[in-house]
Motif scaffolding. Sequence first.
Motif, PDB file in Angstrom:
ATOM      1  N   ASP A   1     -40.343 -16.732  25.804  1.00 37.67           N
ATOM      2  CA  ASP A   1     -41.307 -16.856  24.702  1.00 37.67           C
ATOM      3  C   ASP A   1     -42.306 -15.706  24.825  1.00 37.67           C
ATOM      4  O   ASP A   1     -42.319 -14.974  25.830  1.00 37.67           O
ATOM      5  CB  ASP A   1     -42.048 -18.208  24.787  1.00 37.67           C
TER       6      ASP A   1
ATOM      7  N   ILE B   1     -40.616 -32.431  12.631  1.00 34.54           N
ATOM      8  CA  ILE B   1     -40.591 -32.988  13.986  1.00 34.54           C
ATOM      9  C   ILE B   1     -42.038 -33.065  14.496  1.00 34.54           C
ATOM     10  O   ILE B   1     -42.819 -32.128  14.297  1.00 34.54           O
ATOM     11  CB  ILE B   1     -39.751 -32.097  14.925  1.00 34.54           C
TER      12      ILE B   1
ATOM     13  N   LYS C   1     -34.548 -18.708   7.031  1.00 35.08           N
ATOM     14  CA  LYS C   1     -33.722 -19.702   7.718  1.00 35.08           C
ATOM     15  C   LYS C   1     -32.320 -19.747   7.098  1.00 35.08           C
ATOM     16  O   LYS C   1     -31.326 -19.866   7.796  1.00 35.08           O
ATOM     17  CB  LYS C   1     -34.369 -21.087   7.625  1.00 35.08           C
TER      18      LYS C   1
ATOM     19  N   TYR D   1     -40.258 -18.307   4.623  1.00 36.73           N
ATOM     20  CA  TYR D   1     -39.812 -19.012   5.839  1.00 36.73           C
ATOM     21  C   TYR D   1     -38.437 -19.659   5.610  1.00 36.73           C
ATOM     22  O   TYR D   1     -37.529 -19.545   6.437  1.00 36.73           O
ATOM     23  CB  TYR D   1     -40.863 -20.064   6.193  1.00 36.73           C
TER      24      TYR D   1
ATOM     25  N   ASP E   1     -40.833 -10.387  23.927  1.00 37.24           N
ATOM     26  CA  ASP E   1     -40.916 -10.363  22.463  1.00 37.24           C
ATOM     27  C   ASP E   1     -39.504 -10.192  21.926  1.00 37.24           C
ATOM     28  O   ASP E   1     -38.912  -9.108  22.041  1.00 37.24           O
ATOM     29  CB  ASP E   1     -41.823  -9.207  22.016  1.00 37.24           C
ATOM     30  N   LEU E   2     -38.971 -11.246  21.343  1.00 39.16           N
ATOM     31  CA  LEU E   2     -37.565 -11.234  20.919  1.00 39.16           C
ATOM     32  C   LEU E   2     -37.347 -10.513  19.592  1.00 39.16           C
ATOM     33  O   LEU E   2     -36.211 -10.460  19.105  1.00 39.16           O
ATOM     34  CB  LEU E   2     -37.028 -12.667  20.853  1.00 39.16           C
TER      35      LEU E   2
ATOM     36  N   PHE F   1     -43.611 -25.943  20.902  1.00 35.67           N
ATOM     37  CA  PHE F   1     -43.576 -27.412  20.905  1.00 35.67           C
ATOM     38  C   PHE F   1     -42.186 -27.972  21.256  1.00 35.67           C
ATOM     39  O   PHE F   1     -41.987 -28.599  22.308  1.00 35.67           O
ATOM     40  CB  PHE F   1     -44.062 -27.906  19.536  1.00 35.67           C
ATOM     41  N   ILE F   2     -41.195 -27.722  20.391  1.00 42.45           N
ATOM     42  CA  ILE F   2     -39.873 -28.318  20.625  1.00 42.45           C
ATOM     43  C   ILE F   2     -39.211 -27.660  21.838  1.00 42.45           C
ATOM     44  O   ILE F   2     -38.583 -28.332  22.665  1.00 42.45           O
ATOM     45  CB  ILE F   2     -38.986 -28.199  19.367  1.00 42.45           C
TER      46      ILE F   2
HETATM   47  P1  NAD Z   1     -43.520 -23.521  17.735  1.00 41.05           P
HETATM   48  O1  NAD Z   1     -44.302 -22.552  16.927  1.00 41.05           O
HETATM   49  O2  NAD Z   1     -44.270 -24.502  18.573  1.00 41.05           O
HETATM   50  O3  NAD Z   1     -42.514 -22.742  18.693  1.00 41.05           O
HETATM   51  C1  NAD Z   1     -41.936 -21.502  18.347  1.00 41.05           C
HETATM   52  C2  NAD Z   1     -42.125 -20.575  19.520  1.00 41.05           C
HETATM   53  O4  NAD Z   1     -41.530 -19.305  19.217  1.00 41.05           O
HETATM   54  C3  NAD Z   1     -43.624 -20.292  19.818  1.00 41.05           C
HETATM   55  O5  NAD Z   1     -43.933 -20.686  21.141  1.00 41.05           O
HETATM   56  C4  NAD Z   1     -43.751 -18.795  19.631  1.00 41.05           C
HETATM   57  O6  NAD Z   1     -44.635 -18.177  20.560  1.00 41.05           O
HETATM   58  C5  NAD Z   1     -42.309 -18.320  19.846  1.00 41.05           C
HETATM   59  N1  NAD Z   1     -42.136 -17.000  19.273  1.00 41.05           N
HETATM   60  C6  NAD Z   1     -42.621 -16.561  18.070  1.00 41.05           C
HETATM   61  N2  NAD Z   1     -42.340 -15.249  17.935  1.00 41.05           N
HETATM   62  C7  NAD Z   1     -41.669 -14.868  19.055  1.00 41.05           C
HETATM   63  C8  NAD Z   1     -41.126 -13.625  19.496  1.00 41.05           C
HETATM   64  N3  NAD Z   1     -41.230 -12.507  18.751  1.00 41.05           N
HETATM   65  N4  NAD Z   1     -40.522 -13.580  20.695  1.00 41.05           N
HETATM   66  C9  NAD Z   1     -40.427 -14.692  21.474  1.00 41.05           C
HETATM   67  N5  NAD Z   1     -40.924 -15.899  21.110  1.00 41.05           N
HETATM   68  C10 NAD Z   1     -41.532 -15.977  19.907  1.00 41.05           C
HETATM   69  O7  NAD Z   1     -42.528 -24.269  16.732  1.00 41.05           O
HETATM   70  P2  NAD Z   1     -41.600 -25.551  16.963  1.00 41.05           P
HETATM   71  O8  NAD Z   1     -42.149 -26.626  16.122  1.00 41.05           O
HETATM   72  O9  NAD Z   1     -41.384 -25.768  18.409  1.00 41.05           O
HETATM   73  O10 NAD Z   1     -40.262 -25.039  16.276  1.00 41.05           O
HETATM   74  C11 NAD Z   1     -39.114 -24.621  17.010  1.00 41.05           C
HETATM   75  C12 NAD Z   1     -38.037 -24.171  16.026  1.00 41.05           C
HETATM   76  O11 NAD Z   1     -37.705 -25.252  15.156  1.00 41.05           O
HETATM   77  C13 NAD Z   1     -38.463 -23.007  15.132  1.00 41.05           C
HETATM   78  O12 NAD Z   1     -37.380 -22.163  14.909  1.00 41.05           O
HETATM   79  C14 NAD Z   1     -38.869 -23.691  13.842  1.00 41.05           C
HETATM   80  O13 NAD Z   1     -38.765 -22.825  12.741  1.00 41.05           O
HETATM   81  C15 NAD Z   1     -37.875 -24.830  13.789  1.00 41.05           C
HETATM   82  N6  NAD Z   1     -38.344 -25.962  12.974  1.00 41.05           N
HETATM   83  C16 NAD Z   1     -39.353 -26.758  13.418  1.00 41.05           C
HETATM   84  C17 NAD Z   1     -39.787 -27.820  12.634  1.00 41.05           C
HETATM   85  C18 NAD Z   1     -40.868 -28.759  13.082  1.00 41.05           C
HETATM   86  O14 NAD Z   1     -41.127 -29.740  12.369  1.00 41.05           O
HETATM   87  N7  NAD Z   1     -41.538 -28.538  14.195  1.00 41.05           N
HETATM   88  C19 NAD Z   1     -39.187 -28.062  11.389  1.00 41.05           C
HETATM   89  C20 NAD Z   1     -38.175 -27.216  10.963  1.00 41.05           C
HETATM   90  C21 NAD Z   1     -37.739 -26.184  11.779  1.00 41.05           C
END
Ligand code: NAD
Length: 329
Positions: free
Chosen positions: A34, A178, A152, A148, A52-53, A14-15
């Motif tokens: 990703d 977000i 962090k 989780y 895969d990171l 998403f972000i």
């Molecule tokens: P999201 O789940 O949409 O995006 C995370 C991405 O990471 C996914 O596309 C997933 O496929 C990828 N991913 C997971 N495991 C992986 C791996 N082994 N190798 C490569 N890619 C991998 O989440 P988001 O909402 O876009 O969040 C982005 C970041 O912001 C994350 O670190 C999340 O923890 C943090 N965050 C988000 C929110 C929120 O409200 N959305 C709040 C707090 C923190």
Amino acid sequence: MAGQKVLVTGAGGFIGHHLVAYLKDKGYWVRGVDLKYPEFASTAADEFELLDLRRWDNCLQAVRGVEQVYALAADMGGMGFISAHHAQILHNNILINTHTLEAARLAGVTRYFYTSSACVYPEYLQTDSHVVPLKEEDVYPAQPQDAYGWEKLVSEHMARHYHDEYGMQTHIVRFHNIFGPLGAWNDGREKAPAAMCRKVAVARLTGDPVVEIWGDGEQTRSFCYIDDCLEGIYRLMQSDYTEPLNLGQDRLITINELADLVANIAGVTIVKKHIPGPQGVRGRNSDNTRLRQVLGWEPQISLEEGMARTYAWIEEQVRLWLTRDGILV
Ligand code: NAD
């Protein structure tokens, strides 16, 4: 600086997907990485690699030739997901962040952006709906509610030590809920704003007014629209500030009020049905004092406006879904 090469991890999420487009607009050359491609729109990245990171060799590949890293990749989701997958989340995210940060150091990356979360804050400060907004220093003594949040917090520390001991400029943001279009809305990883839009859209399109809410709905949160999130990320990355910083709105709202707000946007009358379900902490809000001091800015987009944009996108997804399943004709 525009023209620089940057890496965005989690660029299929998403972000990350929105951030890639934002950085392209600013003139950067962007590599996205990703496990998956963005689900709802094609990426604007110059290069997109499926990696895969959790794997060290893939992290080395991901960071090659870039000057900056925005580390967003994480195994994450809404309360339903993070309250039920502690071992998986801790294992995966520790591997992702440990390997990405060290690979970036070896590759000579100059600036590194780590995306932490309000989930690092201690549970004992979030037991009341009328929660006192959380300041950055409130994080200790540490007691995040879920694995989780623990991960962090540890990864925040790692980023800070890399700054202190290796001189890498690390920036750490703590996001507070977000939301926006082009995010998970129906796959079990969706968060409250998207889930609420989906439920209200189903109510509007099917004529069944019942909207289920986990718990009594009096739990509180603040919600920040994606465009503000992107601007905050960018401003922080341009700054010299290397301590963790809240990034979110500071308007507190109950989940019941959020349901009413979305129903109002949709122009539908709903009947709230409170059912058992994971609720997370009782209340959580962002104290934006330091955000204002450090960035001279704070999120601008109102919840009503952000939710209206998000609802419009999700209602369209729900309409396609219900039509495909033969529920709507
Ligand atoms: P999201 O789940 O949409 O995006 C995370 C991405 O990471 C996914 O596309 C997933 O496929 C990828 N991913 C997971 N495991 C992986 C791996 N082994 N190798 C490569 N890619 C991998 O989440 P988001 O909402 O876009 O969040 C982005 C970041 O912001 C994350 O670190 C999340 O923890 C943090 N965050 C988000 C929110 C929120 O409200 N959305 C709040 C707090 C923190």
